[in-house]
Design a protein around this motif. Structure first.
Motif, PDB file in Angstrom:
ATOM      1  N   ALA A  35       0.816  -1.211   0.000  1.00  0.00           N
ATOM      2  CA  ALA A  35       0.000   0.000   0.000  1.00  0.00           C
ATOM      3  C   ALA A  35       0.848   1.260   0.000  1.00  0.00           C
ATOM      4  CB  ALA A  35      -0.920  -0.009   1.213  1.00  0.00           C
ATOM      5  N   SER A  36       2.038   1.180   0.589  1.00  0.00           N
ATOM      6  CA  SER A  36       2.861   2.384   0.760  1.00  0.00           C
ATOM      7  C   SER A  36       3.205   3.046  -0.571  1.00  0.00           C
ATOM      8  CB  SER A  36       4.149   2.036   1.516  1.00  0.00           C
ATOM      9  OG  SER A  36       4.944   1.134   0.765  1.00  0.00           O
ATOM     10  N   ASP A  37       3.245   2.283  -1.657  1.00  0.00           N
ATOM     11  CA  ASP A  37       3.538   2.874  -2.965  1.00  0.00           C
ATOM     12  C   ASP A  37       2.442   3.826  -3.426  1.00  0.00           C
ATOM     13  OD1 ASP A  37       5.882   1.432  -3.133  1.00  0.00           O
ATOM     14  OD2 ASP A  37       4.982  -0.216  -4.269  1.00  0.00           O
ATOM     15  N   HIS A  38       1.245   3.658  -2.862  1.00  0.00           N
ATOM     16  CA  HIS A  38       0.091   4.433  -3.320  1.00  0.00           C
ATOM     17  C   HIS A  38      -0.355   5.513  -2.331  1.00  0.00           C
ATOM     18  CE1 HIS A  38      -0.314   1.524  -6.498  1.00  0.00           C
ATOM     19  NE2 HIS A  38      -0.505   0.530  -5.652  1.00  0.00           N
ATOM     20  N   ILE A  39       0.228   5.550  -1.149  1.00  0.00           N
ATOM     21  CA  ILE A  39      -0.215   6.509  -0.126  1.00  0.00           C
ATOM     22  C   ILE A  39       0.694   7.728  -0.184  1.00  0.00           C
ATOM     23  CG2 ILE A  39      -0.674   6.878   2.327  1.00  0.00           C
ATOM     24  CD1 ILE A  39      -1.210   3.901   2.589  1.00  0.00           C
ATOM     25  N   VAL A  40       0.153   8.800  -0.770  1.00  0.00           N
ATOM     26  CA  VAL A  40       0.928  10.005  -1.034  1.00  0.00           C
ATOM     27  C   VAL A  40       0.176  11.222  -0.491  1.00  0.00           C
ATOM     28  CG1 VAL A  40       2.006   9.008  -3.078  1.00  0.00           C
ATOM     29  CG2 VAL A  40      -0.137  10.293  -3.315  1.00  0.00           C
ATOM     30  N   ARG A  41       0.807  12.358  -0.542  1.00  0.00           N
ATOM     31  CA  ARG A  41       0.154  13.597  -0.131  1.00  0.00           C
ATOM     32  C   ARG A  41      -0.967  13.954  -1.107  1.00  0.00           C
ATOM     33  NH1 ARG A  41       4.627  18.134   0.774  1.00  0.00           N
ATOM     34  NH2 ARG A  41       4.303  18.133  -1.488  1.00  0.00           N
ATOM     35  N   GLU A  42      -1.919  14.726  -0.614  1.00  0.00           N
ATOM     36  CA  GLU A  42      -3.050  15.123  -1.459  1.00  0.00           C
ATOM     37  C   GLU A  42      -2.592  15.763  -2.767  1.00  0.00           C
ATOM     38  OE1 GLU A  42      -5.873  17.656   0.422  1.00  0.00           O
ATOM     39  OE2 GLU A  42      -6.094  16.350   2.162  1.00  0.00           O
ATOM     40  N   ASP A  43      -1.601  16.650  -2.692  1.00  0.00           N
ATOM     41  CA  ASP A  43      -1.192  17.380  -3.890  1.00  0.00           C
ATOM     42  C   ASP A  43      -0.438  16.518  -4.883  1.00  0.00           C
ATOM     43  OD1 ASP A  43       1.188  17.114  -2.522  1.00  0.00           O
ATOM     44  OD2 ASP A  43       1.626  19.256  -2.380  1.00  0.00           O
ATOM     45  N   GLU A  44      -0.106  15.273  -4.489  1.00  0.00           N
ATOM     46  CA  GLU A  44       0.555  14.339  -5.380  1.00  0.00           C
ATOM     47  C   GLU A  44      -0.382  13.225  -5.851  1.00  0.00           C
ATOM     48  OE1 GLU A  44       3.505  12.988  -2.652  1.00  0.00           O
ATOM     49  OE2 GLU A  44       4.967  14.511  -3.242  1.00  0.00           O
ATOM     50  N   SER A  45      -1.610  13.233  -5.371  1.00  0.00           N
ATOM     51  CA  SER A  45      -2.522  12.110  -5.559  1.00  0.00           C
ATOM     52  C   SER A  45      -3.326  12.226  -6.846  1.00  0.00           C
ATOM     53  CB  SER A  45      -3.480  12.013  -4.367  1.00  0.00           C
ATOM     54  OG  SER A  45      -4.477  11.047  -4.604  1.00  0.00           O
TER      55      SER A  45
END
Length: 276
Positions: free
Chosen positions: A53-63
């Motif tokens: 999951a960590s590959d997909h959990i990013v900051r809002e502005d990067e999502s």
């Protein structure tokens, strides 16, 4: 009388696929006259394998999820309550978040789940949300939405009446309780707790839920619900399949109930005392 849509999901481990499901639901919901779409907890990504999951959990502005859902809200002129994991802007730690998009695609509110789901069931099932996620620290409500004054909670928050008491004190008309309840806890407590919280806050409760056997191996209870301020079940989407449900919200019902049973107005603070 606003119409709302609830998306009951069987979210998987690929955010792109989950987001496509949400966007399709937004289009369908708007086409049928809904002013708001409510999605479950972790609608954009449900994966108990945290290394993956960590590959997909990013900051809002990067999502890309945030970008695509924002565009869908604007294109369909519909409010969307989106559940997703994010990396917090201030420190990069993970948060279990609801983002509320208005009909122009702007973020109207953010709520980070306050109560972490740490438990050990007798059947061997265990969850330790606090090992990966940082709890939120404040109650959040939004005054002007298509369903009036909207309070935000997430899943396990449902077991903590003080949060709902605060949202009731703020005179929320509607409280969202998106969830990914386990089957054992859902069977035992889901309907009872949702009805109790609606009654206590004299508010509608809107509970979009995850359902069924998920790609990461977990099983969730489903039964997305709309409960009225008297505690009556207006919509129950069952525990079988994903899908889109609709309900009309008569906001005058809130004031009718509060007039007949003014528990919020009658509430008194309990003085602290020393045990004898």
């Amino acid at each position: 009388m606003p119409k709302i849509a609830l998306l009951q999901m069987q979210s998987g481990v690929e955010p792109d696929a989950n987001t496509t499901t949400i966007i399709d639901a937004a289009r369908q919901a708007a086409g049928q006259g809904a002013a708001m779409l409510f999605t479950p907890e972790m609608a954009a990504l449900l994966d108990q394998k945290r290394s993956r999951a960590s590959d997909h959990i990013v900051r809002e502005d990067e999502s890309q999820v945030v970008r695509r859902v924002s565009e869908a809200a604007a294109e369909n002129s519909i409010w969307i309550a989106l559940g997703l994991p994010v990396a917090r802007e201030e420190d990069g730690r993970w948060a279990n978040r609801t983002l509320l998009f208005d009909k122009n695609g702007q973020i109207a509110a953010r709520y980070d789940k306050i109560h972490m789901f740490d438990m050990e069931l007798d059947d061997g099932e265990s969850w330790h949300e606090s090992k990966a996620y940082c709890p939120g620290e404040k109650a959040v409500s939004v005054t002007h939405t298509p369903v009036g004054h909207l309070g935000l909670t997430i899943c396990y928050d449902l077991r903590f009446p003080a949060l709902f008491e605060e949202l009731g004190r703020r005179k929320c008309d509607v409280i969202a309780t998106p969830a990914a309840f386990t089957r054992p806890t859902g069977k035992a407590h889901w309907h009872i707790l949702q009805r109790a919280r609606a009654i206590e806050a004299s508010a509608f409760v809107i509970a979009a839920a995850q359902v069924g056997k998920h790609e990461d191996g977990r099983e969730t209870y489903g039964h997305s619900l709309v409960i009225d301020p008297w505690g009556e079940v207006m919509l129950d989407m069952s525990g079988e399949e994903p899908g889109l449900g609709f309900c009309d919200i008569d906001l005058s019902r809130v004031q009718d109930v509060r007039r007949q049973l003014p528990s919020l107005a009658n509430k008194r603070d309990i003085p602290k005392s020393t045990p004898q």
